[in-house]
Design a protein around this motif. Structure first.
Motif, PDB file in Angstrom:
ATOM      1  N   GLY A  47      -1.301  -3.586  -2.459  1.00 43.56           N
ATOM      2  CA  GLY A  47      -1.546  -3.090  -1.112  1.00 43.56           C
ATOM      3  C   GLY A  47      -0.295  -2.839  -0.300  1.00 43.56           C
ATOM      4  O   GLY A  47      -0.382  -2.402   0.850  1.00 43.56           O
ATOM      5  N   LYS A  48       0.887  -3.090  -0.882  1.00 39.20           N
ATOM      6  CA  LYS A  48       2.155  -2.926  -0.167  1.00 39.20           C
ATOM      7  C   LYS A  48       2.982  -1.799  -0.789  1.00 39.20           C
ATOM      8  O   LYS A  48       2.936  -1.574  -1.991  1.00 39.20           O
ATOM      9  N   PHE A  49       3.746  -1.134   0.071  1.00 37.72           N
ATOM     10  CA  PHE A  49       4.567  -0.021  -0.377  1.00 37.72           C
ATOM     11  C   PHE A  49       5.575  -0.475  -1.432  1.00 37.72           C
ATOM     12  O   PHE A  49       6.250  -1.491  -1.267  1.00 37.72           O
ATOM     13  N   TYR A  50       5.668   0.296  -2.517  1.00 37.35           N
ATOM     14  CA  TYR A  50       6.597  -0.028  -3.602  1.00 37.35           C
ATOM     15  C   TYR A  50       7.739   0.979  -3.668  1.00 37.35           C
ATOM     16  O   TYR A  50       8.899   0.595  -3.609  1.00 37.35           O
ATOM     17  N   TYR A  51       7.418   2.253  -3.778  1.00 34.35           N
ATOM     18  CA  TYR A  51       8.442   3.295  -3.677  1.00 34.35           C
ATOM     19  C   TYR A  51       7.777   4.644  -3.428  1.00 34.35           C
ATOM     20  O   TYR A  51       6.555   4.798  -3.551  1.00 34.35           O
ATOM     21  N   ALA A  52       8.612   5.615  -3.058  1.00 41.47           N
ATOM     22  CA  ALA A  52       8.146   6.994  -2.883  1.00 41.47           C
ATOM     23  C   ALA A  52       8.859   7.862  -3.900  1.00 41.47           C
ATOM     24  O   ALA A  52      10.046   7.665  -4.195  1.00 41.47           O
ATOM     25  N   VAL A  53       8.133   8.820  -4.446  1.00 47.78           N
ATOM     26  CA  VAL A  53       8.709   9.728  -5.433  1.00 47.78           C
ATOM     27  C   VAL A  53       8.506  11.161  -4.960  1.00 47.78           C
ATOM     28  O   VAL A  53       7.438  11.534  -4.475  1.00 47.78           O
TER      29      VAL A  53
END
Length: 311
Positions: A196-202
């Motif tokens: 549920g938490k942001f990990y990374y953006a691609v």
């Protein structure tokens, strides 16, 4: 001998699940592979103890698994009725198989989506399209893999397509007409969330089309420019990505019992963000992850393992 609690992976595509199983094995975590293309569910039976991870896909019908989502929905209801620990619960599956449900839920959390009209019936596709500025796109409501995504410059082109043998009938009968968002560059951003938490953006290069599955099994090789020795990277993890949209995404995921997901958005020329896809059966691009030193499936396996210990 006591009963061994396990991690149960619910899915219908072994190629997409293989990287996760590899990570579970590397962590010596007990697991069981539940392949749900078909099966038998005895509602009087008691589910095993364990942690259950739903990875059912909206595109299952393209692999001849037409009723896998419906069967999985039954399994999830059974598990949740017995208070089992489920990651990506029934609500996640509901959103996975319906863009209409996705957009309604996103809008409820103040997340902007492109103007979209849902239609059933070919004549209604044409009628709905007349209310749009040009150009516009079509897509399937139960989609995945870019199903039914086409760009149209005018109504006449759409009419020829809709009335032709090439028309792709959506599996649920619902075709979406959607506002076309013109970006400064042919890219979209996909935000990955774990627990549920942001990990990374691609950043994803869309110049070659709309089939944006990042999984290794979906890749046909990096696009190669003959004027340079460096291949064009279709998937590139963005370092230190920050945006206020992330907080809204996390709130949306929490409210809808979604624990692992990829959410895609595009920025128009005015830098306005339009969110257009929530993928609860998220995959990761191995080349992009190797370059960035971040590994989504490993993080998922660790999250599932930590929950198993608590049982």
């Amino acid at each position: 001998m006591g009963y061994q609690k396990k991690i149960y992976v619910l899915h219908e595509n072994s190629e997409w699940t293989a990287p996760l199983l590899k990570e579970l094995e590397s962590l010596n975590l007990p697991y069981e592979d539940w392949y749900l293309d078909e099966g038998i569910l005895d509602l009087t039976s008691i589910p095993p103890l364990g942690v259950f991870y739903n990875r059912m896909s909206a595109s299952s019908h393209t692999r001849n698994h037409r009723y896998a989502p419906e069967y999985t929905a039954s399994i999830l209801s059974w598990l949740e009725g017995h208070n089992r620990v489920v990651f990506n619960k029934s609500r996640a599956l509901q959103l996975e198989v319906s863009k209409v449900a996705q957009y309604s839920a996103l809008n409820a959390h103040g997340i902007r989506t492109p103007k979209t009209i849902a239609t059933v019936g070919r004549k209604n596709i044409l009628e709905a399209a007349k209310t749009f500025d040009m150009p516009f796109i079509t897509k399937h409501n139960r989609a995945g893999k870019g199903l039914g995504v086409y760009l149209f410059e005018d109504i006449n082109a759409l009419e020829r397509y809709v009335n032709s043998p090439e028309f792709e009938e959506p599996i649920d009968g619902i075709t979406l007409i959607q506002q076309y968002i013109q970006a400064e560059s042919p890219t979209i951003t996909r935000c990955e969330f774990i627990g549920g938490k942001f990990y990374y953006a691609v950043q994803v290069d869309t110049s070659d089309g709309f089939e944006l599955c990042p999984a290794d099994a979906c890749q046909i090789g990096e696009a190669f420019c003959p004027t340079t020795s460096e291949p064009k990277q279709k998937f590139k993890i963005i370092e230190n990505f920050h945006d206020p949209i992330i907080k809204k995404y996390e709130e949306f995921l929490s409210a809808n019992n979604i624990h692992f997901a990829g959410i895609e958005f595009i920025r128009d020329k005015n830098e306005t963000i339009f969110t257009y896809d929530v993928n609860t059966n998220t995959n990761y691009n191995p080349d992009a992850e190797a370059r960035a030193g971040k590994y989504g499936m490993q993080a998922i396996a660790e999250t599932l393992g930590a929950e198993l210990i608590l049982l």
